[in-house]
Design an enzyme around this catalytic site. Structure first.
Site, PDB file in Angstrom:
ATOM      1  N   ARG A   1       0.851  -1.201   0.000  1.00  0.00           N
ATOM      2  CA  ARG A   1       0.000   0.000   0.000  1.00  0.00           C
ATOM      3  C   ARG A   1       0.882   1.245   0.000  1.00  0.00           C
ATOM      4  O   ARG A   1       0.566   2.258   0.607  1.00  0.00           O
ATOM      5  CB  ARG A   1      -0.929   0.017   1.221  1.00  0.00           C
ATOM      6  CG  ARG A   1      -1.714  -1.253   1.459  1.00  0.00           C
ATOM      7  CD  ARG A   1      -2.645  -1.606   0.323  1.00  0.00           C
ATOM      8  NE  ARG A   1      -3.359  -2.842   0.598  1.00  0.00           N
ATOM      9  CZ  ARG A   1      -2.903  -4.056   0.268  1.00  0.00           C
ATOM     10  NH1 ARG A   1      -1.750  -4.184  -0.373  1.00  0.00           N
ATOM     11  NH2 ARG A   1      -3.607  -5.130   0.547  1.00  0.00           N
TER      12      ARG A   1
ATOM     13  N   ARG B   1       2.354   5.078   3.871  1.00  0.00           N
ATOM     14  CA  ARG B   1       2.539   3.708   4.337  1.00  0.00           C
ATOM     15  C   ARG B   1       3.822   3.179   3.708  1.00  0.00           C
ATOM     16  O   ARG B   1       3.790   2.501   2.691  1.00  0.00           O
ATOM     17  CB  ARG B   1       1.349   2.834   3.946  1.00  0.00           C
ATOM     18  CG  ARG B   1       0.025   3.278   4.552  1.00  0.00           C
ATOM     19  CD  ARG B   1      -1.047   2.253   4.301  1.00  0.00           C
ATOM     20  NE  ARG B   1      -2.327   2.656   4.839  1.00  0.00           N
ATOM     21  CZ  ARG B   1      -3.401   1.852   4.890  1.00  0.00           C
ATOM     22  NH1 ARG B   1      -3.314   0.622   4.437  1.00  0.00           N
ATOM     23  NH2 ARG B   1      -4.540   2.279   5.385  1.00  0.00           N
TER      24      ARG B   1
ATOM     25  N   ASP C   1      -1.534  -6.861   5.301  1.00  0.00           N
ATOM     26  CA  ASP C   1      -1.804  -6.683   3.875  1.00  0.00           C
ATOM     27  C   ASP C   1      -0.899  -7.561   3.028  1.00  0.00           C
ATOM     28  O   ASP C   1      -1.342  -8.254   2.114  1.00  0.00           O
ATOM     29  CB  ASP C   1      -1.599  -5.222   3.479  1.00  0.00           C
ATOM     30  CG  ASP C   1      -2.661  -4.306   4.036  1.00  0.00           C
ATOM     31  OD1 ASP C   1      -3.783  -4.781   4.279  1.00  0.00           O
ATOM     32  OD2 ASP C   1      -2.380  -3.112   4.238  1.00  0.00           O
TER      33      ASP C   1
ATOM     34  N   TRP D   1      -8.256  -6.282  11.633  1.00  0.00           N
ATOM     35  CA  TRP D   1      -8.466  -6.072  10.203  1.00  0.00           C
ATOM     36  C   TRP D   1      -9.269  -4.801   9.983  1.00  0.00           C
ATOM     37  O   TRP D   1      -8.893  -3.975   9.172  1.00  0.00           O
ATOM     38  CB  TRP D   1      -9.180  -7.241   9.503  1.00  0.00           C
ATOM     39  CG  TRP D   1      -9.407  -6.961   8.038  1.00  0.00           C
ATOM     40  CD1 TRP D   1      -8.520  -7.181   7.023  1.00  0.00           C
ATOM     41  CD2 TRP D   1     -10.568  -6.364   7.438  1.00  0.00           C
ATOM     42  NE1 TRP D   1      -9.071  -6.761   5.824  1.00  0.00           N
ATOM     43  CE2 TRP D   1     -10.317  -6.262   6.049  1.00  0.00           C
ATOM     44  CE3 TRP D   1     -11.778  -5.908   7.930  1.00  0.00           C
ATOM     45  CZ2 TRP D   1     -11.239  -5.734   5.158  1.00  0.00           C
ATOM     46  CZ3 TRP D   1     -12.710  -5.380   7.043  1.00  0.00           C
ATOM     47  CH2 TRP D   1     -12.440  -5.300   5.681  1.00  0.00           C
TER      48      TRP D   1
ATOM     49  N   ASP E   1      -9.780  -1.422  10.900  1.00  0.00           N
ATOM     50  CA  ASP E   1      -9.089  -0.400  11.685  1.00  0.00           C
ATOM     51  C   ASP E   1     -10.045   0.576  12.350  1.00  0.00           C
ATOM     52  O   ASP E   1      -9.616   1.410  13.148  1.00  0.00           O
ATOM     53  CB  ASP E   1      -8.111   0.374  10.790  1.00  0.00           C
ATOM     54  CG  ASP E   1      -6.950  -0.502  10.339  1.00  0.00           C
ATOM     55  OD1 ASP E   1      -6.535  -1.373  11.121  1.00  0.00           O
ATOM     56  OD2 ASP E   1      -6.461  -0.319   9.209  1.00  0.00           O
TER      57      ASP E   1
ATOM     58  N   LYS F   1     -16.417   3.627   2.850  1.00  0.00           N
ATOM     59  CA  LYS F   1     -15.416   2.789   3.517  1.00  0.00           C
ATOM     60  C   LYS F   1     -16.045   1.953   4.635  1.00  0.00           C
ATOM     61  O   LYS F   1     -17.048   1.272   4.429  1.00  0.00           O
ATOM     62  CB  LYS F   1     -14.253   3.667   4.010  1.00  0.00           C
ATOM     63  CG  LYS F   1     -13.353   4.146   2.860  1.00  0.00           C
ATOM     64  CD  LYS F   1     -12.294   5.108   3.310  1.00  0.00           C
ATOM     65  CE  LYS F   1     -11.211   4.493   4.154  1.00  0.00           C
ATOM     66  NZ  LYS F   1     -10.113   3.930   3.350  1.00  0.00           N
TER      67      LYS F   1
ATOM     68  N   HIS G   1     -12.348  -5.493  -0.250  1.00  0.00           N
ATOM     69  CA  HIS G   1     -11.466  -6.551   0.245  1.00  0.00           C
ATOM     70  C   HIS G   1     -12.245  -7.813   0.655  1.00  0.00           C
ATOM     71  O   HIS G   1     -11.896  -8.922   0.241  1.00  0.00           O
ATOM     72  CB  HIS G   1     -10.667  -5.978   1.423  1.00  0.00           C
ATOM     73  CG  HIS G   1      -9.574  -6.845   1.936  1.00  0.00           C
ATOM     74  ND1 HIS G   1      -8.359  -6.338   2.336  1.00  0.00           N
ATOM     75  CD2 HIS G   1      -9.492  -8.176   2.156  1.00  0.00           C
ATOM     76  CE1 HIS G   1      -7.591  -7.315   2.764  1.00  0.00           C
ATOM     77  NE2 HIS G   1      -8.262  -8.446   2.669  1.00  0.00           N
TER      78      HIS G   1
ATOM     79  N   THR H   1      -4.834  -3.043  -3.248  1.00  0.00           N
ATOM     80  CA  THR H   1      -5.907  -3.432  -2.350  1.00  0.00           C
ATOM     81  C   THR H   1      -5.963  -4.944  -2.216  1.00  0.00           C
ATOM     82  O   THR H   1      -5.711  -5.675  -3.186  1.00  0.00           O
ATOM     83  CB  THR H   1      -7.263  -2.911  -2.865  1.00  0.00           C
ATOM     84  OG1 THR H   1      -8.319  -3.534  -2.134  1.00  0.00           O
ATOM     85  CG2 THR H   1      -7.458  -3.207  -4.344  1.00  0.00           C
TER      86      THR H   1
END
Length: 796
Positions: free
Chosen positions: A347, A357, A364, A486, A488, A631, A639, A704
């Site tokens: 990421r 990141r 990930d 997972w 966040d 989100k 995901h 992703t």
């Protein structure tokens, strides 16, 4: 609205209209020298790290959002009219200007046609090299002679560290020094300080780059950005291009650039080819050597062919032909390639991820390997071992591994407040997948260091991962959420409990028991079976809500994800993983997944939860800080879509599984690109749900976990070609509208041609013939493999 099409024969996506709703990008290079390029030649290049090695400049969230980039300008010297090789940055009227962009596997070709001048520029990084080539061919398609000036332009960063370059101007505007000698632009940062090649993260060292041209002389140049662009101007109308020549500027501080002008006189029908080369190293040594290497163009042609063959050989490992062309385009080319790019850059580097990141996020990257292991098993092994060495001796994991500086057995123990409950549990998906793909059972016995101290076999690493979560359980006997699980946006802490992680942990223990049987480590079984029984008691007692599984318990004992709540009453992940882990009874599994269909499924994908949060305590439910329908706050997080598909396939629901897959499959929106907005050939992190004003709009493409789980769920659950420790398992779950599919698979060095005829159920094998003979069961044992194999399957 349609902006392009899939050219599957050439493994390219072709953009016919340059005015896409957003910049549509591609990746160039390798994990040492990386680059991002858009359909209008925007983007940036970096060395080792997009945060600490960004040597050409890119401004995030600017307008247009992909500028600057790799620009080539053309000027008709007879009348002063000028344009660019890509539609932007000059942006001529599309009534006069024609453009075509072909994004391929690690290369991009941009064609233009304006006033009878045709250009074609291919951008690529030769395999294993630390430089990029802009291969330009210019043709006069007019019936008269044309005299043209060609300007090439790249803007260098004043400091390779992204944040410093963009913010700390009181320092960085005094560190760059530009020169021009022997036809090559020389870039230097901190030119008076020694190099420190063994310590990449040391900012106090000299850095070099070069920019030059092969196949033409430079009539003049600029190395000062402001001299080339001019005051109160932009990339769309540089002063140097408008005036017809560069000024010979030499930047001494401020902002450096590489700008070269060459002049061509082209007769009617005549073409001219040049190479523009940008790379890392000293201009006076590396630059000279590289430019000399490409004299005559033969090497460039050979290396471009080598590059295409290299990437195509990876994608040849799995090919499918179904009645759905959009599905085939994603599986055969773009879904697989998306997995490989996500594997490469985690990421860390995109038009959205811009260095915040830096390195490889643990959870990930371990999942990303899962998407790449069938395509590049040997390379994936090295990355997997790196990530295993990021596990701490207590079984948890470092949140981020900086691959360019990681020192196993010498890293600091992670602060307990930063430990995440799910990190090490993803190893139970990826390590077995690697072993099943390669057949290397002894990998479980390989000794790998822990991040902070000591070492252990891979099996030891897995045992400690289980122990980490078993030792951190709350009041209900379920694993604690720690800093994150997972999601966040759920802050459950050291006393709150994650039911999602409980299902992950159950999957992990089951997998561990299977491995112990496989490698005859029977002494480990008693403890593992005891742990499984303890966990099952807690799951069966505290997780079922009547129609679905709840999501978590807060530190105060409150339930999250219950039908009694008006916000976030149902979450997707616990339903999928209850099925995947085998924790759910048959009745619970069917009810839970039916609840997903009724309450979370939409035409653009499955929402992560619903209804959205508006009044929840934002210290615990961080989703409330996000807009509704975006989100983690009842958005379509892409995901976990693959987990729902896997769960439906395990339940035998091929029609629903494929419906879910199509709803978030990028290629399905190629004709509706104005809705999705981002690239229709790659996956994205999230899509606006029905609770948003922009239902269907997608954000954050390329990097992703959606890419991994989409590819994994499609190839191993819908198509059902699933590696096994003992061989290759054939277990499809097809939608009823597919009458037949064909698959070509390379597995453990052998070739398999597989034909699958659908049946009324779409799942379960009625007949299987292997190399012309009847074969019992769905597992083809490796001992029976030939170099080339034919499998014919009829489903029930």
């Amino acid at each position: 609205m349609k902006y392009g099409y899939f050219d599957d024969k050439n493994m390219e996506y072709v953009i016919e209209r340059p005015d896409t709703p957003a910049p549509w990008s591609n990746y160039l290079g390798n994990t040492n020298y990386g680059a991002i390029i858009t359909n209008n030649a925007g983007g940036y290049s970096f060395f080792k790290s997009s945060a600490q090695g960004r040597f050409i400049r890119y401004r995030t969230n600017s307008i247009p959002s992909d500028q600057p980039g790799r620009y080539i300008y053309f000027r008709n010297n007879a009348d002063g009219d000028y344009w660019s090789a890509s539609w932007q940055p000059v942006g001529k009227s599309l009534s006069e200007y024609r453009s075509e962009c072909r994004h391929g596997t690690a290369y991009t070709t941009i064609k233009s046609n304006y006033r009878s001048i045709i250009s074609e520029t291919t951008y690529f990084v030769p395999l294993g090299k630390n430089y990029e080539i802009w291969d330009l061919t210019l043709k006069n398609n007019d019936d008269k002679k044309r005299t043209l000036s060609v300007f090439s332009f790249v803007e260098f960063s004043s400091e390779w560290h992204l944040a410093q370059d963009l913010i700390n101007l009181q320092f960085t505007q005094y560190t760059v020094k530009m020169d021009f000698a022997d036809g090559i632009v020389r870039y230097a940062m901190l030119d008076n300080v020694p190099e420190d090649p063994d310590n990449f993260q040391n900012r106090d060292q000299r850095r070099h780059a070069f920019f030059g041209v092969v196949g033409a002389d430079s009539a003049d140049f600029d190395t000062d950005r402001d001299a080339f662009i001019g005051p109160y101007r932009s990339y769309s109308n540089p002063l140097a291009v408008e005036s017809g020549k560069c000024s010979g500027s030499l930047a001494h501080g401020d902002n450096g650039c590489g700008a070269l002008r060459s002049e061509f006189v082209l007769a009617p029908g005549e073409s001219k080819r040049i190479l523009l080369i940008l790379g890392i190293g000293k201009a006076e040594t590396t630059g000279k050597e590289v430019l000399s290497h490409y004299s005559g163009f033969k090497k460039a042609d050979e290396e471009f062919t080598e590059l295409k063959d290299h990437w195509r050989s990876k994608l040849e490992r799995f090919k499918v032909k179904t009645p759905e062309q959009n599905f085939d385009s994603m599986i055969n080319v773009w879904g697989a390639y998306n997995c490989l790019m996500t594997y490469s850059w985690s990421r860390a580097a995109s038009l959205v991820y811009s260095g915040e990141r830096d390195g490889l996020g643990y959870r990930d990257t371990v999942q990303d390997i899962l998407g790449a292991v069938s395509l590049i098993p040997d390379e994936a092994a090295g990355r997997l071992e790196l990530m295993i060495s990021g596990q701490l001796s207590h079984g948890g994991a470092m949140p981020v591994i900086k691959q360019f500086s990681h020192k196993p057995s010498a890293e600091q123990m992670t602060d307990p407040d930063k430990l995440r409950s799910d990190d090490s549990l993803w190893l139970f998906n990826t390590i077995p997948a690697y072993v099943k793909e390669t057949g290397k059972i002894d990998f479980f016995k390989k000794v790998i260091p822990y991040a902070d101290k000591g070492s252990g076999t891979v099996l030891d690493h897995l045992r400690r991962a289980i122990g980490f979560n078993m030792e951190r359980r709350g009041a209900h006997g379920l694993p604690c959420g720690l800093s994150a699980d997972w999601n966040d946006c759920l802050k459950l802490g050291y006393r709150g409990e994650s039911i999602f992680v409980a299902f992950q942990l159950r999957f992990a223990i089951k997998t561990y028991i299977e491995i112990c049987h496989l490698i005859k480590e029977y002494a480990q079984l008693e403890q593992a079976e005891k742990q499984l029984n303890e966990l099952d008691l807690a799951i069966h007692k505290h997780t079922w809500d009547g129609e679905w599984f709840v999501r978590a318990y807060g530190e105060d004992g409150s339930v999250i994800g219950s039908s009694s709540q008006s916000e976030g009453s149902i979450f997707l992940n616990t339903q999928s993983w209850a099925v995947i882990s085998g924790a759910a009874t048959t009745s619970q599994a069917e009810k839970a997944m039916d609840s997903v269909f009724k309450k979370l499924a939409t035409d653009f994908g499955i929402m992560l939860c619903a209804p959205p949060f508006k009044t929840a305590d934002y210290h615990v439910i961080r989703a409330v800080v996000l807009n509704e329908g975006q989100k983690e706050n009842a958005g379509i997080f892409c995901h976990p879509q693959g987990w729902a598909i896997m769960a439906e396939c395990l339940l035998g629901n091929g029609a629903r599984a494929y419906r879910y897959f199509k709803n978030f499959m990028p290629s399905e929106y190629n004709d509706k690109a104005e809705v999705r907005q981002i690239e229709p050939y790659v996956y994205c992190q999230s899509t606006h749900s029905k609770y948003s004003r922009r239902f269907g709009a997608s954000r954050l493409p390329w990097l992703t976990g959606a890419a991994t789980w989409a590819y994994y769920s499609a190839t191993q659950y819908i198509i059902g070609i699933r590696p096994d420790y003992y061989g290759l398992r054939i277990s499809p779950c097809l939608p009823p509208e597919w009458q037949q599919i064909e698959v070509n698979r390379i597995f453990r060095g052998k070739k398999f041609k597989i034909s699958i005829k659908n049946g009324a159920k779409g799942k379960g094998i009625s007949k299987l013939a292997f190399n012309g003979e009847k074969y019992d069961g769905e597992l083809i044992y490796a001992i029976d493999f030939k170099n080339e194999n034919i499998i014919n399957v009829e489903l029930s």
